[in-house]
Enzyme design. Structure first.
Site, short mmCIF file in Angstrom:
data_model
loop_
_atom_site.label_atom_id
_atom_site.label_comp_id
_atom_site.label_asym_id
_atom_site.label_seq_id
_atom_site.Cartn_x
_atom_site.Cartn_y
_atom_site.Cartn_z
N VAL A 227 0.85 -1.19 0.00
CA VAL A 227 0.00 0.00 0.00
C VAL A 227 0.88 1.24 0.00
O VAL A 227 1.85 1.33 0.78
CB VAL A 227 -0.93 0.02 1.23
CG1 VAL A 227 -1.76 1.29 1.28
CG2 VAL A 227 -1.83 -1.21 1.23
N HIS A 228 0.58 2.17 -0.87
CA HIS A 228 1.33 3.44 -0.94
C HIS A 228 1.22 4.16 0.40
O HIS A 228 0.16 4.14 1.04
CB HIS A 228 0.76 4.31 -2.06
CG HIS A 228 1.62 5.48 -2.42
ND1 HIS A 228 1.61 6.64 -1.68
CD2 HIS A 228 2.54 5.66 -3.41
CE1 HIS A 228 2.46 7.50 -2.22
NE2 HIS A 228 3.04 6.93 -3.26
N PRO A 229 2.31 4.81 0.85
CA PRO A 229 2.26 5.52 2.14
C PRO A 229 1.10 6.49 2.28
O PRO A 229 0.55 6.65 3.37
CB PRO A 229 3.61 6.26 2.18
CG PRO A 229 4.52 5.39 1.36
CD PRO A 229 3.66 4.83 0.26
#
Length: 344
Positions: A227-229
Site C-alpha cells: 500500500v502506498h504511504p
C-alpha cells in the site's frame, strides 16, 4: 463542525483541486474537469432517486466540509464494472511436481480475472492533509453509514482498491515488470488512458496466461500487495471495519484489493438508530460519535457529542440542525474506531 454530505455542482472547483492533489493512482478521482463534472451529475441523479434503484449504475459522491469549505471527497459505486468487467489479478499457487525426481514446488502465480465485477466499491477517497485524523474517519465511514441506512440499494459484498507502490516520478515497479511490456506505455500514461477510454483495452492487451511471480524482478515482487504511504490511513480505517486483503491485486500497480461482507462491517453491524431528543446541555456521559440522518439527497453525517439515554439520542440544537433532524426523528449512531479498540 465537520460534515459529510452529497456533492453539488458548485463543488466542482474544490473537487478539481483535490483531483490534482491526489496525484496518480486514484483513477476514480481523475484530473479531468469534464469527467469530474460528469461524475458529479451522475451522483446527483443517484441521490435524487427516493425509490430503490435496480440498475446498478448508481454512483454516490460525498464531500467532507468544514465551515463551508470542501476539504475531502469519497465515493461509492453500487456495482463495480457494471458496464464492463472489473479486472484484477487473482493471486494463486500452482503446484509443479515430478514423482521420479521427488520434486514438489509450489509456485506463486497471478491470473487476470473479473471475479469482483458487480461488487459494491468504495472509491475516490481523498482528504486534505490537515484532515487525516477524525476528518478522514468521518469521510470514510460516512459512506458505510449511508449504506447501512439505504441497505436495499447495495449488494452483499464490497471492495476497495488500495493505491500501490510508485515513486515521485510516477514509476511503478509492478507496472514496469508486466504491463509496460504489453502496452509500451508509462504508468502515468496508462492511468490517463484508463480514465478517458474504454476498459476493454485491458483484456485486449494484457496477457491472458498466468504470470509466474518468481520470474519477476525483485522490486516488482516486493511491490505485490503493498500500500502506498499516502493510503496507509484509508487502509487502517478499512481494515478496522473488517476489510481484508484477500487474494486480489490491482491490475496496474499490484496494490492490495480489500474485500468484505457488507453486513459484517463494523459500522453497518454495530450502528443503531435512536429517536432524537434536542437538549440545551448534554450529560457527562456524552461522547463524540458518528451520526447520520436517514435521508438520500439530503444525507448528512457528522462527528459530534451525543448521549444515549433511555433509548434516546440526546444532541444539541446545532447538531440536529446540521442533520436536518427534530425531536422524535431517527438518527443513526456508531462509536469512533478508538472505542472499538478499547473494547478489544
Amino acid at each position: 463542525m465537520l460534515v459529510v454530505r452529497p456533492v453539488r455542482t458548485s463543488d466542482l472547483p474544490a473537487i478539481e483541486r483535490m483531483a490534482v492533489a491526489s496525484g496518480i493512482g486514484v483513477t476514480s478521482l481523475p484530473n479531468d474537469r469534464d469527467k469530474l463534472f460528469e461524475r458529479i451529475q451522475q451522483s446527483a441523479s443517484a441521490f435524487e432517486h427516493e425509490a430503490v434503484p435496480d440498475t446498478g449504475r448508481e454512483f454516490y459522491m460525498f464531500v467532507l466540509e468544514e465551515h463551508g469549505e470542501v476539504v475531502g471527497t469519497a465515493s461509492i459505486s453500487a456495482s463495480a464494472g457494471f458496464d464492463e468487467p472489473f479486472y484484477s489479478y487473482r493471486s494463486e499457487t500452482f503446484v509443479h511436481a515430478s514423482r521420479p525426481l521427488k520434486v514438489n514446488n509450489r509456485i506463486h502465480v497471478l491470473n487476470i480475472c473479473h471475479d469482483l465485477t458487480g461488487m459494491v466499491q468504495l472509491c475516490g477517497f481523498y482528504a486534505d492533509p490537515a484532515y487525516r485524523g477524525l476528518g478522514s474517519e468521518l469521510l470514510s465511514r460516512a459512506r458505510l453509514l449511508f449504506i447501512a441506512g439505504q441497505r436495499e440499494r447495495f449488494g452483499k459484498r464490497i471492495l476497495a482498491e488500495m493505491q500501490g507502490i510508485h515513486d515521485e516520478q510516477g514509476q511503478s515497479p509492478f507496472w514496469n515488470a508486466i504491463g509496460r511490456r504489453f502496452f509500451n506505455m508509462d504508468f502515468i500514461q496508462v492511468e490517463q488512458a484508463f480514465v478517458s477510454h474504454s476498459k476493454t483495452f485491458i483484456a485486449e492487451l494484457m496477457p491472458a496466461y498466468p504470470i509466474y511471480v518468481p520470474l519477476l524482478p525483485d522490486e516488482a515482487q516486493n511491490a505485490i500487495g503493498q500500500v502506498h504511504p499516502d493510503f496507509e490511513r484509508p487502509f487502517m480505517l478499512l481494515t478496522s471495519e473488517g476489510f481484508e486483503a484477500d487474494n486480489y491485486l490491482d491490475i496496474f500497480d499490484g496494490g492490495a484489493v480489500l474485500t468484505a461482507d457488507v453486513d459484517r462491517l463494523w459500522t453497518v453491524e454495530c450502528s443503531g438508530t435512536y429517536p432524537v431528543e434536542v437538549s440545551v446541555s448534554l450529560p457527562p456521559s456524552a461522547t463524540t460519535m458518528l451520526l447520520s440522518n436517514g435521508c438520500t439527497d439530503r444525507f448528512a453525517a457528522v462527528a459530534a457529542r451525543v448521549a444515549l439515554v433511555n433509548g434516546m439520542a440526546l444532541m444539541t440544537q446545532d447538531v440536529a440542525q446540521v442533520l436536518a433532524l427534530s425531536n422524535g426523528q431517527p438518527v443513526r449512531v456508531v462509536p469512533l474506531h478508538e472505542a472499538k479498540e478499547k473494547q478489544s
